[in-house]
Design a protein around this motif. Structure first.
Motif, PDB file in Angstrom:
ATOM      1  N   ARG A 152     -84.381   6.309 -44.518  1.00 22.49           N
ATOM      2  CA  ARG A 152     -84.861   5.666 -44.953  1.00 22.49           C
ATOM      3  C   ARG A 152     -85.126   4.910 -46.446  1.00 22.49           C
ATOM      4  O   ARG A 152     -84.810   4.513 -46.639  1.00 22.49           O
ATOM      5  CB  ARG A 152     -86.389   7.311 -45.784  1.00 22.49           C
ATOM      6  CG  ARG A 152     -86.244   7.969 -46.878  1.00 22.49           C
ATOM      7  CD  ARG A 152     -87.077   8.607 -47.126  1.00 22.49           C
ATOM      8  NE  ARG A 152     -86.569   8.894 -48.327  1.00 22.49           N
ATOM      9  CZ  ARG A 152     -86.164  10.690 -49.132  1.00 22.49           C
ATOM     10  NH1 ARG A 152     -86.922  11.542 -47.790  1.00 22.49           N
ATOM     11  NH2 ARG A 152     -86.207  10.537 -49.881  1.00 22.49           N
ATOM     12  N   ALA A 172     -94.236   9.710 -35.871  1.00 22.04           N
ATOM     13  CA  ALA A 172     -93.392   9.326 -37.480  1.00 22.04           C
ATOM     14  C   ALA A 172     -93.864   7.759 -37.692  1.00 22.04           C
ATOM     15  O   ALA A 172     -93.900   7.002 -36.980  1.00 22.04           O
ATOM     16  CB  ALA A 172     -92.322   9.287 -36.835  1.00 22.04           C
ATOM     17  N   PRO A 173     -93.383   7.733 -38.969  1.00 17.90           N
ATOM     18  CA  PRO A 173     -93.467   6.271 -39.596  1.00 17.90           C
ATOM     19  C   PRO A 173     -92.788   5.025 -39.258  1.00 17.90           C
ATOM     20  O   PRO A 173     -91.672   5.445 -38.488  1.00 17.90           O
ATOM     21  CB  PRO A 173     -92.767   6.496 -40.592  1.00 17.90           C
ATOM     22  CG  PRO A 173     -93.260   7.552 -41.509  1.00 17.90           C
ATOM     23  CD  PRO A 173     -92.559   8.470 -39.803  1.00 17.90           C
ATOM     24  N   GLY A 174     -93.278   4.033 -38.617  1.00 14.95           N
ATOM     25  CA  GLY A 174     -92.951   3.143 -37.926  1.00 14.95           C
ATOM     26  C   GLY A 174     -91.677   1.884 -38.821  1.00 14.95           C
ATOM     27  O   GLY A 174     -91.867   2.543 -40.305  1.00 14.95           O
ATOM     28  N   ALA A 175     -91.428   0.722 -39.145  1.00 17.43           N
ATOM     29  CA  ALA A 175     -90.967   0.046 -39.670  1.00 17.43           C
ATOM     30  C   ALA A 175     -91.708   0.061 -40.883  1.00 17.43           C
ATOM     31  O   ALA A 175     -91.284  -0.723 -41.851  1.00 17.43           O
ATOM     32  CB  ALA A 175     -89.934  -1.419 -39.130  1.00 17.43           C
ATOM     33  N   GLU A 177     -94.212   1.214 -41.718  1.00 17.39           N
ATOM     34  CA  GLU A 177     -94.090   2.117 -42.428  1.00 17.39           C
ATOM     35  C   GLU A 177     -93.652   2.541 -43.405  1.00 17.39           C
ATOM     36  O   GLU A 177     -93.675   3.254 -45.046  1.00 17.39           O
ATOM     37  CB  GLU A 177     -94.838   3.111 -41.523  1.00 17.39           C
ATOM     38  CG  GLU A 177     -96.580   3.404 -40.951  1.00 17.39           C
ATOM     39  CD  GLU A 177     -96.340   2.014 -39.484  1.00 17.39           C
ATOM     40  OE1 GLU A 177     -94.929   2.056 -39.370  1.00 17.39           O
ATOM     41  OE2 GLU A 177     -97.319   1.540 -39.398  1.00 17.39           O
ATOM     42  N   ASP A 178     -92.415   2.285 -43.265  1.00 16.19           N
ATOM     43  CA  ASP A 178     -91.054   2.811 -43.915  1.00 16.19           C
ATOM     44  C   ASP A 178     -91.471   1.770 -44.925  1.00 16.19           C
ATOM     45  O   ASP A 178     -90.720   2.509 -45.999  1.00 16.19           O
ATOM     46  CB  ASP A 178     -90.088   2.001 -43.292  1.00 16.19           C
ATOM     47  CG  ASP A 178     -88.721   3.133 -43.917  1.00 16.19           C
ATOM     48  OD1 ASP A 178     -88.511   3.867 -43.926  1.00 16.19           O
ATOM     49  OD2 ASP A 178     -87.636   1.933 -43.829  1.00 16.19           O
ATOM     50  N   ASN A 211     -98.658  11.612 -40.500  1.00 19.67           N
ATOM     51  CA  ASN A 211     -97.680  12.057 -39.637  1.00 19.67           C
ATOM     52  C   ASN A 211     -96.826  13.003 -39.301  1.00 19.67           C
ATOM     53  O   ASN A 211     -96.995  14.114 -40.295  1.00 19.67           O
ATOM     54  CB  ASN A 211     -96.472  11.192 -39.233  1.00 19.67           C
ATOM     55  CG  ASN A 211     -97.155   9.695 -38.899  1.00 19.67           C
ATOM     56  OD1 ASN A 211     -97.507  10.263 -37.821  1.00 19.67           O
ATOM     57  ND2 ASN A 211     -96.928   8.200 -39.981  1.00 19.67           N
ATOM     58  N   CYS A 215     -90.563  10.415 -42.391  1.00 15.99           N
ATOM     59  CA  CYS A 215     -89.397   9.424 -42.511  1.00 15.99           C
ATOM     60  C   CYS A 215     -89.381   8.751 -40.911  1.00 15.99           C
ATOM     61  O   CYS A 215     -89.447   9.756 -39.754  1.00 15.99           O
ATOM     62  CB  CYS A 215     -88.407   9.783 -43.388  1.00 15.99           C
ATOM     63  SG  CYS A 215     -88.204  10.658 -44.690  1.00 15.99           S
ATOM     64  N   ARG A 216     -88.743   7.155 -40.876  1.00 19.76           N
ATOM     65  CA  ARG A 216     -89.074   6.875 -40.054  1.00 19.76           C
ATOM     66  C   ARG A 216     -87.772   6.934 -39.277  1.00 19.76           C
ATOM     67  O   ARG A 216     -86.849   7.073 -39.840  1.00 19.76           O
ATOM     68  CB  ARG A 216     -88.696   4.761 -40.437  1.00 19.76           C
ATOM     69  CG  ARG A 216     -88.793   4.081 -38.971  1.00 19.76           C
ATOM     70  CD  ARG A 216     -88.258   3.274 -39.676  1.00 19.76           C
ATOM     71  NE  ARG A 216     -88.292   2.034 -38.560  1.00 19.76           N
ATOM     72  CZ  ARG A 216     -87.542   0.826 -38.124  1.00 19.76           C
ATOM     73  NH1 ARG A 216     -86.919   0.859 -38.956  1.00 19.76           N
ATOM     74  NH2 ARG A 216     -87.594   0.559 -36.851  1.00 19.76           N
ATOM     75  N   ASN A 220     -86.855   3.907 -34.258  1.00 22.17           N
ATOM     76  CA  ASN A 220     -88.868   4.175 -33.954  1.00 22.17           C
ATOM     77  C   ASN A 220     -88.566   5.605 -32.731  1.00 22.17           C
ATOM     78  O   ASN A 220     -88.678   5.653 -31.789  1.00 22.17           O
ATOM     79  CB  ASN A 220     -89.369   3.574 -33.152  1.00 22.17           C
ATOM     80  CG  ASN A 220     -89.524   2.039 -34.858  1.00 22.17           C
ATOM     81  OD1 ASN A 220     -89.382   2.730 -35.787  1.00 22.17           O
ATOM     82  ND2 ASN A 220     -90.004   0.763 -34.268  1.00 22.17           N
TER      83      ASN A 220
END
Ligand code: URA
Length: 330
Positions: A152, A172-175, A177-178, A211, A215-216, A220
């Motif tokens: 991450r 979950a987070p994506g790019a 969001e990360d 989420n 963590c991403r 994805n």
């Protein structure tokens, strides 16, 4: 009888909501509106709402301030998704009994010291919410409970208002969001904000967004079971502290994790369920799914809007005011 002015203002409110709805439809690639809604789907959503009844009519049993100690892990098979109406009807008068499958992930996760067991965080006072959530966010930022901590850029805890009565839970987070450390800020997040605005709500003031995992996952991909197991106690504690009236579970991962069901989103969407036997959950499609162009999307978007309207009804949310109404107030 309705006064003409009231009727005009109601009509204007409906028009404003419709405009916001059409904007997010357009954003997801809609080029037209189906001629008639499928009666069966509408009837089913209405029946589900009527079955669940208004929140105030059947309040959840009071939650004890201190929870019983967490029992040791049980290899419990997953039960079917609990039905909100049946769960309320059958609920004992005392403290709520958590169906065994709800805790499966948390109980099988390796114990890690800083995370308070989800079922022990039942003091939902605003004071504890205000003090504990930032501490938990800092713990999450330092978390090394699973391999995702090695890839991450940032942990992604939440955005919005922790005092909100409505929580959206994604996967979950994506790019994006990360990179930013905030959930739902990419394309799916922009659509989510439009959906929230179409409900007449503010993404900053009226909802809390988080989420299943913080963590991403690389590329994805969906979270692996061991990653969800490691991370889910954070979400359980977050939800216990925020203590919303309604959770909207976005997509398969959120639905299966919160409700312990293997049924796909197309089977459970639009039906009121209960999280931990006490909080209403509306399962609906993930905004990323609604962004994907496909033959089913027109119907899926209509269904997602039906689901959000059921949530508005449950929360007593009226359509957004028109510009004229806002101007008249100021
Ligand atoms: N998809 C999610 O499920 N969560 C996010 O934060 C962004 C995209």
């Amino acid at each position: 009888m309705t006064e003409p002015a009231d009727a005009r203002s109601e009509l204007a409110g409906i028009a404003a909501s419709l405009r916001a709805y059409l904007e997010w439809q357009q954003d997801t690639g809609a080029t037209g509106i189906p001629r008639a809604p499928k009666r069966a789907a509408v009837a089913q959503a209405q029946a589900a709402h009527a079955d669940a009844g208004p929140q105030t009519a059947a309040p959840a049993a009071p939650v004890p301030v201190v929870a019983a100690p967490v029992p040791p892990p049980q290899p419990t098979p997953r039960a079917p998704v609990p039905d909100a109406q049946a769960a309320r009807r059958d609920a004992p008068a005392g403290p709520p009994v958590t169906p065994p499958d709800f805790e499966t992930f948390a109980l099988s996760a390796k114990p890690v010291a800083p995370v308070v067991a989800a079922s022990a965080v039942l003091d939902t006072s605003p004071e504890l919410r205000a003090t504990r959530l930032p501490v938990m966010a800092a713990e999450v930022a330092a978390c090394t409970r699973c391999v995702l901590s090695t890839t991450r850029t940032s942990t992604v805890f939440s955005r919005g208002n922790p005092d909100a009565k409505l929580v959206f839970v994604g996967e979950a987070p994506g790019a994006e969001e990360d990179a930013s450390g905030l959930p739902f800020v990419g394309r799916a997040g922009q659509l989510l904000d439009k959906m929230i605005a179409a409900m007449g709500l503010s993404p900053e003031r009226d909802v809390y967004v988080c989420n299943i995992i913080k963590c991403r996952p690389p590329e994805n991909r969906p979270p692996k079971p061991e990653e969800t197991e490691a991370c889910i106690p954070y979400l359980h504690e977050q939800l216990a502290l925020v203590d919303p009236k309604v959770i909207v579970a976005l997509g398969n991962t959120a639905v299966s994790t919160l409700l312990g069901t293997k049924l796909g989103i197309t089977k459970v969407r639009g039906q009121w369920k209960l999280y931990k036997g006490r909080t209403l959950v509306m399962p609906t499609y993930h905004p990323s799914y609604l962004l994907r162009p496909s033959a089913q999307q027109v119907e899926a978007k209509k269904q997602a809007w039906d689901d959000l309207q059921a949530v508005m009804k449950e929360l007593g949310v009226k359509p957004p005011p028109t510009g004229r109404e806002r101007a008249a107030k100021s």
